[in-house]
Every structure is written in C-alpha cells, then in structure tokens.
Write a protein that holds these residues in place. Structure first.
Motif, short mmCIF file in Angstrom:
data_model
loop_
_atom_site.label_atom_id
_atom_site.label_comp_id
_atom_site.label_asym_id
_atom_site.label_seq_id
_atom_site.Cartn_x
_atom_site.Cartn_y
_atom_site.Cartn_z
N GLY A 39 0.65 -1.25 0.02
CA GLY A 39 -0.07 -0.06 0.23
C GLY A 39 0.92 1.18 0.05
O GLY A 39 0.29 2.32 0.07
N LYS A 40 2.11 1.20 -0.26
CA LYS A 40 3.14 2.25 -0.13
C LYS A 40 2.47 3.56 -1.23
O LYS A 40 2.29 4.47 -0.73
N PHE A 44 0.99 7.30 -0.69
CA PHE A 44 1.77 8.34 -1.29
C PHE A 44 0.59 9.40 -2.10
O PHE A 44 0.75 10.57 -2.23
N ARG A 45 -0.05 8.40 -2.89
CA ARG A 45 -0.90 9.17 -3.83
C ARG A 45 -2.06 9.81 -2.89
O ARG A 45 -2.19 11.00 -3.44
N ASP A 157 9.05 7.71 -4.22
CA ASP A 157 8.50 6.36 -4.35
C ASP A 157 9.42 5.31 -4.90
O ASP A 157 9.53 5.44 -6.23
N GLU A 158 9.82 4.52 -4.07
CA GLU A 158 10.99 3.53 -4.50
C GLU A 158 12.09 3.73 -5.51
O GLU A 158 12.20 3.57 -6.55
N ILE A 185 9.82 11.29 2.76
CA ILE A 185 9.58 9.96 3.11
C ILE A 185 9.95 9.18 1.81
O ILE A 185 9.35 9.69 0.59
N LEU A 186 10.74 8.25 1.77
CA LEU A 186 10.86 7.35 0.84
C LEU A 186 10.41 5.95 0.94
O LEU A 186 10.61 5.49 2.16
#
Ligand code: ADP
Length: 288
Positions: A39-40, A44-45, A157-158, A185-186
C-alpha cells in the motif's frame, strides 16, 4: 512543519489497501518499508492528493490538505515510481518544462534548474538527451525536478529501484544532503536504502502501519528472535519448509542456517544479533 495522517483508509471494491493509518511526521527522513503490494504507492498518492481516501484526512500544519489544494501542492515535491522522463528532452529542457508546470518561469526557472542539476551531479550533461542517461542519472534528475519548488515535504516512491549499488549509495547521500528542514518520506523494500539515512522507519504491512521507530529500536524488538543453527545437509529442506531462513552458509562442519523465529528452532540454537534484514523478514515473512 507537521504532516499528520489521521485514520486514513482506502478501499478498492472490497479490498482495504490502506487501513486506518495514523501518524505524525515532523522534519526528518522516513523510510516507508513494505513488501510489494503493501500500500506504499497508494498512501503516497493520497498524501499528494492524487487520489482521495475513503476515510480519514491528511493535515499539514493542522490544515486539511485536500481543502488547501493548490496551496499544499506548492510545498510538495514528488518523485513517482512510474515517472515519465520524455527521452527526447535534454535534462535542462525537462527541468524547465516541469518548472513551468509548477508555475516557475523565466530567469528564476533557469537559475534554479541549473543549480539543482549541478547539485545532483548533472551539470555537465544538462544539454544531453535523457534517453542517453543511465538509470541512476534519471533518478537524480527525478530528485532534481521534485526539488524545483523548494518543497517542505518530499515524497520519493521506490527511488532506488533498478539502481546498481554504487548509484544507490550516491542516491542515498543525495537524499541526506537535501533532507535538512524537510519531511522526506521514501518507500522501499530494500532495507539497506534506509538503514543509514532514515531517522525513522515506518513499517507498512497489508495497508496497516505496523510499527515505527529508529532502526535501532525496531531491531531491539526482535532481539531474541534470530538464531543460528548448524544442520546436516539433508535436514536443510525441512528447516526451509518450517522456518524463515535469512541466511544459509556452508561450512566444514555442515550448513549454518540463520533463522528468524520467536521460539528457538532447536535446543542448541544460538541467539544472534539481529539486522534490519532480519527485521524485514520478521514482518514480511509470509510475503517473501
Ligand atoms: P506498493 O506500492 O506497496 O507495492 P500499492 O499501493 O501499489 O502497493 O498497492 C497496494 C494494493 O492495492 C495492491 O494489492 C494493488 O493491487 C492494489 N491497488 C492499487 N491500485 C489499485 C487500483 N487503482 N485499483 C484496484 N486495486 C489497486
């Protein structure tokens, strides 16, 4: 600077993808750790306002970010996972294009773009087309574009997917150097990415925020859950079926298995110091 998630939930049909996530983040680097599908990206979205949560809210300095809309976006920098780089553009043209989308134009855009390209080590190749760039160079360009508006909240994100170890180290250092006075936040499923640079780790499992804390504190929590046992080669398979094995090495005396388990796997198992890798396996053992 305070980013606050309050009971954020997102469902697709009957599936809960983000499950009642609440946390307060102040400036620092946060590593959002989770297996694929935990759910990462969805979280983020939601933070970035690209999709709406079914329940809960995201507050920045006490104000609801979806109500703030554009005002919140001006302090937000985002590097999405599926970032589209426009291969025919040069790095500089790309930066100016993104700057324009962010409402930064003219001399300011040029100056800021040149500065950032220098900082991410792309100053010399700013007039080269992106299609000639390596994966690491593209990701550095990705960071540079996310920083164009001097964001207070930076979401990646990644960002290290597909990078080789050397590029990964360079990228980590870059993130550290940009992280002062920002909430960064990564997300990653690679523990070494966040081991050194994250002030705190947020463990996201099946949409739930399972735990948060410094790497040291999280590791301490599994202090007696990692073991080493020596087994005969023919026994290895049985151990593999029953336990989560974080390492296996062959020695003269037999096979040494490193096992993540709350209970000792054998009477003569030795308790060993856990690592972040063990921690990952502890949380995501079913997923790996
Ligand atoms: P992660 O970034 O941790 O890999 P994602 O947030 O991409 O996880 O996905 C979490 C779960 O939500 C996955 O099971 C994925 O299939 C599902 N999911 C994501 N987006 C959608 C969507 N638009 N419609 C239906 N399911 C989705």
């Amino acid at each position: 600077m305070k980013l606050e998630l309050m009971n954020v939930t997102k469902k697709y049909e009957e599936t809960t993808v983000v499950d009642n996530v609440s946390c307060v983040l102040t400036p620092g680097v946060y590593g959002l750790l989770g297996a694929n599908g935990s759910g990462k990206t969805t979280l983020f979205r939601i933070i970035c306002g690209l999709i709406a949560a079914n329940e809960g809210e995201v507050l920045y300095d006490g104000k609801n970010t979806s109500a703030e809309g554009e005002a919140f976006r001006t302090i937000l920098g985002f590097l999405p996972q599926d970032f589209n780089y426009y291969p025919e553009f040069t790095a500089m043209k790309f930066m100016l294009y993104i700057a324009a989308l962010k409402g930064i134009n003219g001399k300011v855009a040029k100056k800021k773009s040149a500065e950032l390209l220098d900082q991410v080590g792309l100053g010399d190749v700013q007039n080269k087309r992106i299609k000639k760039f390596s994966g690491g160079m593209k990701q550095r360009l990705g960071i540079a574009q996310a920083l164009l508006n001097d964001p207070e909240v930076l979401i990646l994100d990644e960002p290290t997917t597909g990078l080789d170890p050397k590029e990964r180290v360079r990228f980590r250092n870059l993130i550290s150097s940009f992280s002062q006075e920002k909430i960064v936040i990564l997300s990653t499923h690679i523990v070494s990415d966040i081991e050194y640079i994250a002030d705190e780790i947020l463990v996201l499992k099946k949409g739930k925020l399972e735990n948060r804390g410094t790497a040291q504190r999280l590791i301490q929590e599994i202090e007696y859950f990692v073991w080493e046992v020596e087994v005969k080669e023919i026994e290895v398979r049985a151990f593999q079926m029953k336990y989560t094995i974080s390492n296996q090495k062959n020695t003269e005396r037999g096979t040494v298995l490193r096992i993540v388990s709350e209970l000792p796997p054998t009477a003569d198992a030795r308790s060993v110091t856990p690592t972040l890798e063990d921690l990952y396996l502890y949380y995501f053992r079913e997923e790996v």
